[in-house]
Design a protein around this motif. Structure first.
Motif, PDB file in Angstrom:
ATOM      1  N   PRO A   1       0.676  -1.282   0.012  1.00  0.00           N
ATOM      2  CA  PRO A   1      -0.091   0.051   0.043  1.00  0.00           C
ATOM      3  C   PRO A   1       0.846   1.245  -0.164  1.00  0.00           C
ATOM      4  O   PRO A   1       1.843   1.134   0.383  1.00  0.00           O
ATOM      5  CB  PRO A   1      -0.775  -0.082   1.122  1.00  0.00           C
ATOM      6  CG  PRO A   1       0.120  -0.905   2.008  1.00  0.00           C
ATOM      7  CD  PRO A   1       0.683  -1.929   1.357  1.00  0.00           C
TER       8      PRO A   1
ATOM      9  N   TYR B   1      -3.852  -5.508   3.819  1.00  0.00           N
ATOM     10  CA  TYR B   1      -2.366  -5.165   4.222  1.00  0.00           C
ATOM     11  C   TYR B   1      -2.110  -3.743   4.739  1.00  0.00           C
ATOM     12  O   TYR B   1      -1.328  -3.464   5.428  1.00  0.00           O
ATOM     13  CB  TYR B   1      -1.489  -5.627   3.116  1.00  0.00           C
ATOM     14  CG  TYR B   1      -1.416  -7.122   3.052  1.00  0.00           C
ATOM     15  CD1 TYR B   1      -0.864  -7.930   4.028  1.00  0.00           C
ATOM     16  CD2 TYR B   1      -2.095  -7.830   2.077  1.00  0.00           C
ATOM     17  CE1 TYR B   1      -0.837  -9.349   3.965  1.00  0.00           C
ATOM     18  CE2 TYR B   1      -2.117  -9.225   1.878  1.00  0.00           C
ATOM     19  CZ  TYR B   1      -1.511 -10.087   2.944  1.00  0.00           C
ATOM     20  OH  TYR B   1      -1.553 -11.205   2.804  1.00  0.00           O
TER      21      TYR B   1
ATOM     22  N   VAL C   1      -0.114  -2.598   8.058  1.00  0.00           N
ATOM     23  CA  VAL C   1       1.091  -1.612   8.152  1.00  0.00           C
ATOM     24  C   VAL C   1       0.728  -0.562   8.826  1.00  0.00           C
ATOM     25  O   VAL C   1       1.518   0.051   9.626  1.00  0.00           O
ATOM     26  CB  VAL C   1       1.334  -1.074   6.677  1.00  0.00           C
ATOM     27  CG1 VAL C   1       2.617  -0.223   6.561  1.00  0.00           C
ATOM     28  CG2 VAL C   1       1.697  -2.322   5.789  1.00  0.00           C
TER      29      VAL C   1
ATOM     30  N   ILE D   1       1.171  -1.751  12.384  1.00  0.00           N
ATOM     31  CA  ILE D   1       2.512  -1.777  12.779  1.00  0.00           C
ATOM     32  C   ILE D   1       3.416  -0.586  13.118  1.00  0.00           C
ATOM     33  O   ILE D   1       3.915  -0.260  14.058  1.00  0.00           O
ATOM     34  CB  ILE D   1       3.501  -2.588  11.432  1.00  0.00           C
ATOM     35  CG1 ILE D   1       2.968  -3.843  11.478  1.00  0.00           C
ATOM     36  CG2 ILE D   1       4.838  -2.585  11.961  1.00  0.00           C
ATOM     37  CD1 ILE D   1       3.724  -4.647  10.367  1.00  0.00           C
TER      38      ILE D   1
END
Lengths: 320, 320
Positions: free
Chosen positions: B100, B284, B288, B291
Motif C-alpha cells: 500500500p 495489508y 502496515v 505496525i
C-alpha cells in the motif's frame, strides 16, 4: 573428591527419586477417572534418564572427571524435577484430582511421544529446528558485522542506537502476515521472523560491546602501528566478545519464542503448529506433550550447544 | 557544504514530500488517495526537525551532537517516506494489495480511528502495563532475596531457572486460554510469565555481582536488613535490572501480540488481534498502519521509561 553429608544426601535423593517414580507407577492403582493408562513409555523414558544420571554420577564423582559443584547442581536439578514429576504422577494420575480434559496424567502425555512418533517427535521437531537455526544463523552473520560497523564510531552509534531501540521493541509477530504475503512460502516467512527476532538482541549487544571497548587499547595499538584489520581482530572483537555472546544467548531464546509464535499463528508444520492444532480440537495430552518437547529442545540446544561454544570462546576469561 | 545548509536541506525534505504529494498525480493503479493524514504527519515531522534546526542549531540551545543525531535520523526517515511515496504511490510500482502507498496506510488512523487508535491501542497498552507491572513487583523483590542467599540460589532457584527460564512463554498461550475464563486474565498470566524470567535473572545477576565490600560496609555501620535491601542491594543491582526490564518488555510484547491474535475478537480487541484479523481479510494497508502504531506506542513507552531510568540512575552518573 569428598562430598559433605548434605551433598551426598542430595546426590542420592536426586538419583533415587527416579526409580522410585517407576516403582510407584507400577504398584499404585490408576485413578478411577483415568483407568488403564499406558505406562510403558513414561516408565522407559524415566528409566533411560535414570541410567544417564547414574553414569553421570559414576563418571563425575567416582572417576573424578567433572567439577564437584557441577555434579551437585545437576543432581539438585534432578531432585527438583523428580519432585515435580512425583507430584504430577501422584496427584493427577493416581489420586485423580483435576479434570481429565485439561490436566492429562504423565502416563498419557508421554505415550504421545511414541504413538505420534512420526508427526510429533520426528517431523515437527525436524522442521522447527531447521527453521530456528536457519533464522538464527542469518541473524548471526548479519547482526555481528552490522553491530561492529555501527559501533565503531560515535556518530554511527548515536544514529543506530535510538533506531534499534525502537525497532527492537516492535514485536516481530506483527510482521508475520506481511511476511507470509511477500515470501514464497510460509516456511520462509517464519525463518524471516526468527531472523528479525534474533537479529536485534545480537545487533544491539554487539553495538554496545564494540562501542564500549576501552579507547586506550585502541589508541595504544594505533601508536604501535597496528592496521585497522588487526585492531578489529586483536582488540575489538575479543574485548566485545562477552557482551556479544550475551546478546547471542538472548537472540537464541528469542529465536525459539518467535519460531513457536510464527508456527502457532501461520504454519502448517512444526511443533508450534502441532501445539495450536491440537488446542483447537481439544487434545490437551498432545498439547502438553508438545510443550514438554519444545521445552526439551530449547534446554538441549542452550545447554549442550550454546553453553559449550561460549565456554570455548571465553576460555581466556576463566584464566583471569 | 556548511552544517546549517545541510540541516536546512534535511528539514525541507518533509516539506518537499508534502508538495510532491499534491503536485504529482497519483499512480493509475491507486487513484484518488486520501492525502490528508499523511501530509499532516509529514508536517509534524517537519515542525519537529525545524525546532531542532532553529532552536538547537541556529540558536545553539542544544548540544551539537544531539542536533546531529536528530538530523541523521530525520534524513533516514525522510528518505524512506520519500522513496515510499514516489515509487509506490506515484509511480505505482508493485501490486497495490500487498504494497500500500503511505497515503492509504496513514488514512486509517482517521478512517478506523475508533477501533484501531482508541480501542485496540488502549486495550493493548492496558494489558501490557498491568502484566509487566505485576511481573516487576514479583520478580525484583524475589530476585533480591534469592541473590542474597547462596543456598537458596544454588539448591532451588538455579536448577529450576536453568531449565524453565528459556522455555518460550508463548507455548503456554493455548493452555492459558483454556484454563482462564477471560482472555484478559490469560493474557495477564502469559505476560507475567514472559516478563518475569528476564527480570528475575538479571536482578539476581546484579545482586550476586555486587561488590561484597558494600554489603559488609553497610553491615559494619549497623544497617538493618530492610535498609540493606532498599539502600544497598536494590540500587546496586539497578543497572542490571534495567537490562532485564528491556528484554522483559520485548518478550512481553511478543507474547501479548500472539495471545491477542489467538484469543481476541471484535468485542475484546487489541493491536495484535487487529493485525492478525485483517491478515485473514488480506487488508495489508491496515496491517502496515497497525505496525506503525505499535512502533509509536513503543517510542512513547521507552521514552517514559528512559526518563524514569535516568532519574533513578542519577547516582551512577555522579560517580562517573
Amino acid at each position: 573428591m569428598r562430598l559433605t553429608k548434605s551433598e551426598a544426601v542430595i546426590a542420592l535423593a536426586g538419583l533415587l527419586i527416579w526409580p522410585f517414580l517407576i516403582l510407584l507407577n507400577v504398584t499404585l492403582p490408576d485413578a478411577a477417572n483415568r483407568p488403564n493408562q499406558p505406562k510403558e513409555v513414561f516408565n522407559s523414558i524415566i528409566m533411560i534418564f535414570t541410567l544417564i544420571l547414574l553414569s553421570y554420577l559414576v563418571f563425575g564423582i567416582l572417576l573424578k572427571k567433572q567439577p564437584k559443584a557441577r555434579v551437585i547442581t545437576v543432581m539438585n536439578a534432578a531432585l527438583v524435577f523428580g519432585v515435580f514429576f512425583f507430584l504430577w504422577l501422584v496427584v493427577v494420575g493416581k489420586i485423580g484430582k483435576l479434570n481429565t480434559h485439561s490436566f492429562p496424567s504423565p502416563n498419557t502425555v508421554f505415550d504421545v511421544f511414541y504413538s505420534d512418533f512420526y508427526f510429533l517427535t520426528y517431523k515437527s521437531s525436524r522442521d522447527s529446528i531447521f527453521r530456528a537455526f536457519a533464522g538464527y544463523f542469518l541473524a548471526l552473520i548479519t547482526g555481528i558485522p552490522g553491530g561492529i560497523w555501527f559501533g565503531r564510531t560515535m556518530r554511527r552509534f548515536e544514529v543506530a542506537y535510538p533506531l534499534a531501540k525502537v525497532t527492537a521493541h516492535v514485536p516481530p509477530v506483527v510482521y508475520l502476515p506481511y511476511a507470509i504475503a511477500v515470501f514464497p512460502s510460509i516456511s520462509h516467512a517464519i525463518i524471516f521472523m526468527v531472523y528479525i527476532g534474533a537479529f536485534w538482541p545480537i545487533f544491539i549487544n554487539t553495538l554496545f560491546g564494540v562501542y564500549n571497548v576501552d579507547r586506550r587499547y585502541i589508541e595504544f595499538a594505533k601508536i604501535l602501528g597496528a592496521s585497522e584489520k588487526r585492531i578489529l581482530r586483536r582488540i575489538i572483537i575479543p574485548s566485545a566478545m562477552p557482551t556479544i555472546l550475551a546478546g547471542c544467548l538472548i537472540g537464541l531464546v528469542l529465536a525459539f519464542v518467535l519460531l513457536t509464535a510464527g508456527e502457532m499463528v501461520g504454519a502448517h508444520t512444526g511443533l508450534g503448529f502441532y501445539l495450536m492444532y491440537h488446542t483447537d480440537i481439544g487434545y490437551f495430552d498432545k498439547v502438553v506433550a508438545a510443550i514438554l518437547l519444545i521445552s526439551f529442545w530449547v534446554f538441549f540446544w542452550i545447554t549442550f550447544g550454546f553453553d559449550m561454544v561460549q565456554a570455548r570462546l571465553l576460555r581466556w576469561m576463566r584464566r583471569i | 557544504m556548511s552544517r546549517g545548509l545541510k540541516y536546512t536541506a534535511i528539514t525541507s525534505i518533509f516539506l518537499l514530500i508534502i508538495i510532491l504529494n499534491y503536485l504529482i498525480p497519483d499512480a493509475a493503479n491507486r487513484p484518488n488517495q486520501p492525502k490528508l493524514v499523511f501530509n499532516g504527519m509529514m508536517f509534524t515531522f517537519f515542525l519537529f526537525a525545524l525546532f531542532f534546526l532553529v532552536y538547537g542549531h541556529f540558536m545553539k540551545r542544544q548540544s551539537p551532537t544531539r542536533v546531529r543525531t536528530i538530523m541523521d535520523i530525520s534524513l533516514i526517515f525522510g528518505s524512506i517516506f520519500f522513496l515510499w511515496l514516489v515509487t509506490i504511490g506515484k509511480l505505482g510500482f508493485l501490486d497495490p494489495l500487498r504494497w500500500p502507498s503511505p497515503n492509504q496506510v496513514f488514512y486509517y488512523y482517521l478512517a478506523d480511528f475508533d477501533l484501531l487508535v482508541v480501542k485496540s491501542t488502549l486495550a493493548t497498552v492496558k494489558r501490557l502495563a498491568i502484566g509487566y507491572f505485576v511481573a516487576i513487583i514479583f520478580a525484583i523483590p524475589l530476585g533480591l532475596i534469592v541473590g542474597r542467599y547462596p543456598n537458596l540460589h544454588d539448591r532451588l532457584y538455579y536448577p529450576v531457572a536453568k531449565v524453565v527460564a528459556p522455555i518460550p512463554p508463548i507455548i503456554l498461550v493455548p493452555y492459558a486460554i483454556e484454563l482462564f475464563p477471560k482472555i484478559d486474565q490469560a493474557v495477564l498470566f502469559i505476560i507475567f510469565i514472559g516478563a518475569f524470567w528476564p527480570i528475575i535473572v538479571n536482578t539476581i545477576y546484579g545482586v550476586r555481582t555486587l561488590d561484597v565490600k558494600y554489603i559488609e560496609a553497610a553491615r559494619t555501620l549497623g544497617v538493618s536488613e530492610k535498609r540493606l535491601y532498599t539502600k544497598v542491594l536494590f540500587p546496586g543491582a539497578l543497572p542490571s535490572i534495567y537490562a532485564g526490564l528491556f528484554i522483559g518488555l520485548v518478550l512481553a510484547f511478543i507474547v501479548l501480540a500472539v495471545a491477542e491474535g489467538i484469543g481476541g475478537s471484535h468485542s475484546e480487541p487489541g493491536l495484535g488481534w487487529y493485525v492478525l484479523y485483517y491478515a485473514d481479510l488480506f487488508e495489508y494497508d491496515k496491517i502496515v498502519a497497525a505496525i506503525f502504531l505499535i512502533a509509536f506506542v513503543v517510542v512513547v513507552w521507552t521514552g517514559i521509561s528512559d526518563r524514569i531510568q535516568s532519574r533513578l540512575l542519577k547516582w551512577q552518573r555522579r560517580v562517573e
